[in-house]
Design an enzyme around this catalytic site. Structure first.
Site, mmCIF file in Angstrom:
data_model
loop_
_atom_site.group_PDB
_atom_site.id
_atom_site.type_symbol
_atom_site.label_atom_id
_atom_site.label_comp_id
_atom_site.label_asym_id
_atom_site.label_seq_id
_atom_site.Cartn_x
_atom_site.Cartn_y
_atom_site.Cartn_z
ATOM 1 N N ASP A 1 54.538 -35.011 -0.098
ATOM 2 C CA ASP A 1 55.187 -35.722 0.994
ATOM 3 C C ASP A 1 56.596 -35.170 1.079
ATOM 4 O O ASP A 1 57.279 -35.057 0.052
ATOM 5 C CB ASP A 1 55.223 -37.226 0.684
ATOM 6 N N ASP B 1 60.120 -35.667 3.178
ATOM 7 C CA ASP B 1 60.884 -36.482 4.120
ATOM 8 C C ASP B 1 62.239 -35.823 4.382
ATOM 9 O O ASP B 1 62.891 -35.312 3.461
ATOM 10 C CB ASP B 1 61.117 -37.888 3.557
ATOM 11 N N ARG C 1 49.302 -38.867 -2.417
ATOM 12 C CA ARG C 1 49.358 -37.650 -1.585
ATOM 13 C C ARG C 1 49.670 -36.470 -2.485
ATOM 14 O O ARG C 1 50.402 -36.604 -3.463
ATOM 15 C CB ARG C 1 50.387 -37.781 -0.474
ATOM 16 N N ARG D 1 47.707 -32.207 2.484
ATOM 17 C CA ARG D 1 48.080 -33.613 2.444
ATOM 18 C C ARG D 1 47.107 -34.390 3.300
ATOM 19 O O ARG D 1 46.799 -34.019 4.419
ATOM 20 C CB ARG D 1 49.478 -33.810 2.996
HETATM 21 N N1 LIG Z 1 63.163 -38.544 8.537
HETATM 22 C C1 LIG Z 1 61.832 -38.352 8.578
HETATM 23 N N2 LIG Z 1 61.231 -37.516 7.719
HETATM 24 C C2 LIG Z 1 59.889 -37.320 7.775
HETATM 25 N N3 LIG Z 1 59.056 -37.923 8.650
HETATM 26 C C3 LIG Z 1 59.634 -38.768 9.519
HETATM 27 C C4 LIG Z 1 61.021 -39.018 9.515
HETATM 28 N N4 LIG Z 1 61.319 -39.903 10.507
HETATM 29 C C5 LIG Z 1 60.154 -40.199 11.090
HETATM 30 N N5 LIG Z 1 59.131 -39.530 10.512
HETATM 31 C C6 LIG Z 1 57.757 -39.662 10.963
HETATM 32 O O1 LIG Z 1 57.064 -40.463 10.013
HETATM 33 C C7 LIG Z 1 55.677 -40.085 10.101
HETATM 34 C C8 LIG Z 1 54.940 -40.650 8.933
HETATM 35 O O2 LIG Z 1 55.497 -40.070 7.788
HETATM 36 P P1 LIG Z 1 54.695 -40.270 6.431
HETATM 37 O O3 LIG Z 1 53.258 -40.549 6.691
HETATM 38 O O4 LIG Z 1 55.054 -39.089 5.572
HETATM 39 O O5 LIG Z 1 55.351 -41.586 5.884
HETATM 40 P P2 LIG Z 1 55.511 -41.823 4.327
HETATM 41 O O6 LIG Z 1 56.342 -40.655 3.811
HETATM 42 O O7 LIG Z 1 54.201 -42.078 3.718
HETATM 43 O O8 LIG Z 1 56.349 -43.151 4.274
HETATM 44 P P3 LIG Z 1 57.952 -43.216 4.345
HETATM 45 O O9 LIG Z 1 58.273 -42.761 5.738
HETATM 46 O O10 LIG Z 1 58.265 -44.632 4.054
HETATM 47 O O11 LIG Z 1 58.480 -42.258 3.286
HETATM 48 C C9 LIG Z 1 55.771 -38.576 10.189
HETATM 49 O O12 LIG Z 1 54.615 -38.021 10.757
HETATM 50 C C10 LIG Z 1 56.995 -38.364 11.086
HETATM 51 O O13 LIG Z 1 56.592 -38.181 12.442
HETATM 52 N N1 LIG Z 2 57.807 -43.441 -6.678
HETATM 53 C C1 LIG Z 2 57.500 -43.153 -5.406
HETATM 54 N N2 LIG Z 2 56.984 -44.120 -4.627
HETATM 55 C C2 LIG Z 2 56.673 -43.836 -3.326
HETATM 56 C C3 LIG Z 2 56.882 -42.536 -2.808
HETATM 57 C C4 LIG Z 2 57.422 -41.537 -3.675
HETATM 58 O O1 LIG Z 2 57.641 -40.372 -3.286
HETATM 59 N N3 LIG Z 2 57.708 -41.893 -4.949
HETATM 60 N N4 LIG Z 2 56.605 -42.252 -1.494
HETATM 61 C C5 LIG Z 2 56.162 -43.209 -0.695
HETATM 62 C C6 LIG Z 2 55.931 -42.921 0.732
HETATM 63 O O2 LIG Z 2 56.747 -41.939 1.205
HETATM 64 C C7 LIG Z 2 55.892 -44.562 -1.158
HETATM 65 N N5 LIG Z 2 56.172 -44.786 -2.530
#
Ligand SMILES: Nc1ncnc2c1ncn2[C@@H]1O[C@H](COP(=O)(O)OP(=O)(O)OP(=O)(O)O)[C@@H](O)[C@H]1O
Ligand SMILES: Nc1nc2c(c(=O)[nH]1)N=C(CO)CN2
Length: 166
Positions: free
Chosen positions: A95, A97, A92, A83
């Site tokens: 990802d 979460d 990416r 990633r």
């Molecule tokens: N619940 C969570 N799950 C995953 N990462 C988290 C969470 N809460 C905070 N983070 C932090 O967020 C940072 C950035 O995550 P990342 O770059 O994957 O964001 P993203 O997935 O692109 O955007 P979003 O967070 O909106 O989905 C991670 O390195 C982590 O430290």
């Molecule tokens: N449809 C879709 N859109 C996104 C996604 C994703 O997983 N699916 N993840 C993001 C950042 O975590 C931002 N936007």
């Protein structure tokens, strides 16, 4: 053991293969038991629109790994799948979460649980409701949250029964 829900997405490279590899890593990680997988959905990007369609799933695991160490596991798996964070919310390979971890609430500079944007994302809530429709935000079931989400039309079923390892 704790009950944890994860959201996984990929829109770079072989998206389905990326999801399979990430689930395989989770399935074979010590301290993690894979419980349920949603179907794969193909979803319109939200947040940063100028990118390819995503494939998204939700996963339920049981684990004895604490939330902060689980985040390290998630980041290690993302790294293993190469990633790169070039643009926030941009393309990416994978990802992952952490959506929910039992009923805990956490908010600091490292980790926020429940994930702060999960309730406003149909690409998260639709697969999650396949796994557990009884999840609620306060008194509201996620299916009633989904009904109000503008991006629900951009979430289409892509493949069921897509992973043999479970
Ligand atoms: N619940 C969570 N799950 C995953 N990462 C988290 C969470 N809460 C905070 N983070 C932090 O967020 C940072 C950035 O995550 P990342 O770059 O994957 O964001 P993203 O997935 O692109 O955007 P979003 O967070 O909106 O989905 C991670 O390195 C982590 O430290
Ligand atoms: N449809 C879709 N859109 C996104 C996604 C994703 O997983 N699916 N993840 C993001 C950042 O975590 C931002 N936007």
């Amino acid at each position: 053991m704790s009950e944890v829900y994860l959201s996984l997405g990929s829109n770079l490279g072989d998206r389905e293969e990326n999801l399979k590899r990430a689930v395989f890593e989770l399935e074979h990680w010590e301290g993690i038991i894979l419980k349920k997988l949603s179907p794969i959905y193909e979803t319109k990007p939200v947040g940063y629109l100028n990118q390819d369609m995503f494939l998204n799933i939700a996963v339920e695991v049981e684990t004895n790994i604490g939330p902060y160490d689980l985040l390290k596991v998630v980041n290690e798996i993302e790294k293993k799948l190469k990633r790169e964070r070039l643009i926030r919310w941009g393309p990416r390979t994978i990802d992952i979460d952490i959506l929910l971890y039992d009923d805990i609430e956490l908010k600091d500079e490292v980790l926020t649980i429940p994930h702060p944007r999960m309730w406003e994302r149909a690409f998260v809530l639709i697969p999650l409701s396949d796994i557990n429709p009884f999840i609620k935000k306060g008194d509201v079931y996620i299916k009633d949250l989904i009904a109000e989400l503008p991006d629900k039309e951009g979430v289409k079923l892509y493949k069921e029964n897509w992973y043999n390892g479970v």
